[in-house]
Scaffold this motif. Structure first.
Motif, PDB file in Angstrom:
ATOM      1  N   GLN A   6       4.051 -10.625   3.429  1.00  9.44           N
ATOM      2  CA  GLN A   6       5.169  -9.714   3.163  1.00  9.44           C
ATOM      3  C   GLN A   6       5.159  -9.222   1.714  1.00  9.44           C
ATOM      4  O   GLN A   6       5.459  -8.061   1.443  1.00  9.44           O
ATOM      5  N   ILE A   7       4.802 -10.107   0.792  1.00  9.31           N
ATOM      6  CA  ILE A   7       4.694  -9.691  -0.612  1.00  9.31           C
ATOM      7  C   ILE A   7       3.572  -8.673  -0.769  1.00  9.31           C
ATOM      8  O   ILE A   7       3.717  -7.648  -1.447  1.00  9.31           O
ATOM      9  N   PHE A   8       2.437  -8.941  -0.133  1.00 10.11           N
ATOM     10  CA  PHE A   8       1.292  -8.022  -0.179  1.00 10.11           C
ATOM     11  C   PHE A   8       1.693  -6.632   0.323  1.00 10.11           C
ATOM     12  O   PHE A   8       1.387  -5.608  -0.312  1.00 10.11           O
ATOM     13  N   GLN A   9       2.404  -6.589   1.424  1.00  5.21           N
ATOM     14  CA  GLN A   9       2.832  -5.305   1.984  1.00  5.21           C
ATOM     15  C   GLN A   9       3.859  -4.625   1.080  1.00  5.21           C
ATOM     16  O   GLN A   9       3.869  -3.395   0.947  1.00  5.21           O
ATOM     17  N   ALA A  10       4.712  -5.417   0.457  1.00  7.49           N
ATOM     18  CA  ALA A  10       5.708  -4.848  -0.462  1.00  7.49           C
ATOM     19  C   ALA A  10       5.034  -4.229  -1.683  1.00  7.49           C
ATOM     20  O   ALA A  10       5.469  -3.175  -2.183  1.00  7.49           O
ATOM     21  N   ILE A  11       3.984  -4.884  -2.184  1.00  4.99           N
ATOM     22  CA  ILE A  11       3.234  -4.327  -3.328  1.00  4.99           C
ATOM     23  C   ILE A  11       2.621  -2.982  -2.920  1.00  4.99           C
ATOM     24  O   ILE A  11       2.716  -1.996  -3.655  1.00  4.99           O
ATOM     25  N   LYS A  12       2.015  -2.933  -1.748  1.00  2.00           N
ATOM     26  CA  LYS A  12       1.394  -1.684  -1.281  1.00  2.00           C
ATOM     27  C   LYS A  12       2.424  -0.569  -1.098  1.00  2.00           C
ATOM     28  O   LYS A  12       2.143   0.598  -1.364  1.00  2.00           O
ATOM     29  N   ALA A  13       3.611  -0.944  -0.657  1.00  2.00           N
ATOM     30  CA  ALA A  13       4.649   0.052  -0.363  1.00  2.00           C
ATOM     31  C   ALA A  13       5.426   0.481  -1.599  1.00  2.00           C
ATOM     32  O   ALA A  13       6.151   1.480  -1.548  1.00  2.00           O
ATOM     33  N   ASP A  14       5.280  -0.243  -2.690  1.00  2.00           N
ATOM     34  CA  ASP A  14       6.055   0.058  -3.894  1.00  2.00           C
ATOM     35  C   ASP A  14       5.716   1.450  -4.431  1.00  2.00           C
ATOM     36  O   ASP A  14       4.546   1.842  -4.467  1.00  2.00           O
ATOM     37  N   GLU A  15       6.738   2.155  -4.867  1.00  2.00           N
ATOM     38  CA  GLU A  15       6.578   3.517  -5.381  1.00  2.00           C
ATOM     39  C   GLU A  15       5.552   3.574  -6.520  1.00  2.00           C
ATOM     40  O   GLU A  15       4.791   4.539  -6.644  1.00  2.00           O
ATOM     41  N   GLN A  16       5.528   2.540  -7.342  1.00  2.00           N
ATOM     42  CA  GLN A  16       4.615   2.492  -8.483  1.00  2.00           C
ATOM     43  C   GLN A  16       3.149   2.505  -8.052  1.00  2.00           C
ATOM     44  O   GLN A  16       2.274   2.907  -8.823  1.00  2.00           O
ATOM     45  N   ASN A  17       2.878   2.078  -6.807  1.00  2.00           N
ATOM     46  CA  ASN A  17       1.501   1.929  -6.341  1.00  2.00           C
ATOM     47  C   ASN A  17       1.124   2.915  -5.246  1.00  2.00           C
ATOM     48  O   ASN A  17       0.066   2.797  -4.639  1.00  2.00           O
ATOM     49  N   LYS A  18       1.995   3.889  -4.981  1.00  2.00           N
ATOM     50  CA  LYS A  18       1.781   4.761  -3.819  1.00  2.00           C
ATOM     51  C   LYS A  18       0.495   5.583  -3.919  1.00  2.00           C
ATOM     52  O   LYS A  18      -0.137   5.868  -2.900  1.00  2.00           O
ATOM     53  N   THR A  19       0.088   5.949  -5.137  1.00  2.00           N
ATOM     54  CA  THR A  19      -1.143   6.729  -5.295  1.00  2.00           C
ATOM     55  C   THR A  19      -2.346   5.920  -4.835  1.00  2.00           C
ATOM     56  O   THR A  19      -3.250   6.443  -4.171  1.00  2.00           O
TER      57      THR A  19
END
Length: 196
Positions: A6-19
């Protein structure tokens, strides 16, 4: 309770990492609930991000030698976590890679560390990890921090970056290999034996 996935998916979904996520680039780190040792460096380089493999270069070879472990232990043990200050390649600057993004470690590290309760050795590789975790000000130089590594034990172990670009530093600081590395190897070995 939040899981590692869930943390891994949250990191991927974070606005800061969307690019990065839009390009199919996943965050690069490794965690396990049984980890005793955590390595914290700067951020993945471009090649590491492309290969999706951290420390798979001459710097990694030297780091493993400094720790007294082989590739199998480094990559396939549940006892060693790798959690850089940023999980994505931040880009190139005028004199090397750009710094890790501000606020990144502050946002994600606590969540991951909370799920690794057995961690009892955190190796801080380079100035960004050292300044953040040891609460150093800008006037404190990495050389002095590494030379006084005993001051930060038992939890933290500051190291200079093992890059071949630091060969000049190693030549200028002959105390490093005989004074620091035997202690690092001993601390790493102790943690790995505890888990065995």
């Amino acid at each position: 309770m939040t899981t590692f996935e869930q943390i891994f998916q949250a990191i991927k979904a974070d606005e800061q990492n969307k690019t990065f996520t839009a390009q199919g680039i996943d965050p690069l780190y490794f965690v396990h609930e049984n980890a005793r040792i955590c390595l914290i460096g700067q951020a993945p380089g471009r090649i590491a991000q492309e290969k999706h493999q951290y420390w798979d270069d001459p710097s990694g070879d030297r780091l493993r030698a400094w720790m007294g472990i082989d590739r199998e232990t480094f990559y396939h043990s549940d006892r060693i976590a790798i959690v850089p200050m940023d999980f994505y390649f931040p880009g190139k600057g005028k004199s090397g890679d750009l710094p890790p993004r501000k606020g990144f470690a502050q946002k994600w590290h606590p969540m991951l560390f909370e799920k690794m309760p057995q961690l009892d050795l955190i190796v801080l590789i380079g100035q960004y990890a050292q300044k953040y975790y040891l609460h150093l000000d800008t006037s404190q130089k990495s050389t002095a921090v590494v030379k006084n590594f005993q001051h930060y034990l038992p939890l933290y172990f500051p190291l200079v970056h093992p890059s071949p670009r630091n060969n000049i530093w190693l030549a200028k600081n002959p105390w490093f290999e005989p004074e620091v590395l035997p202690v690092l190897k001993e601390k790493v070995s102790e943690r790995l034996k505890k888990q065995a």
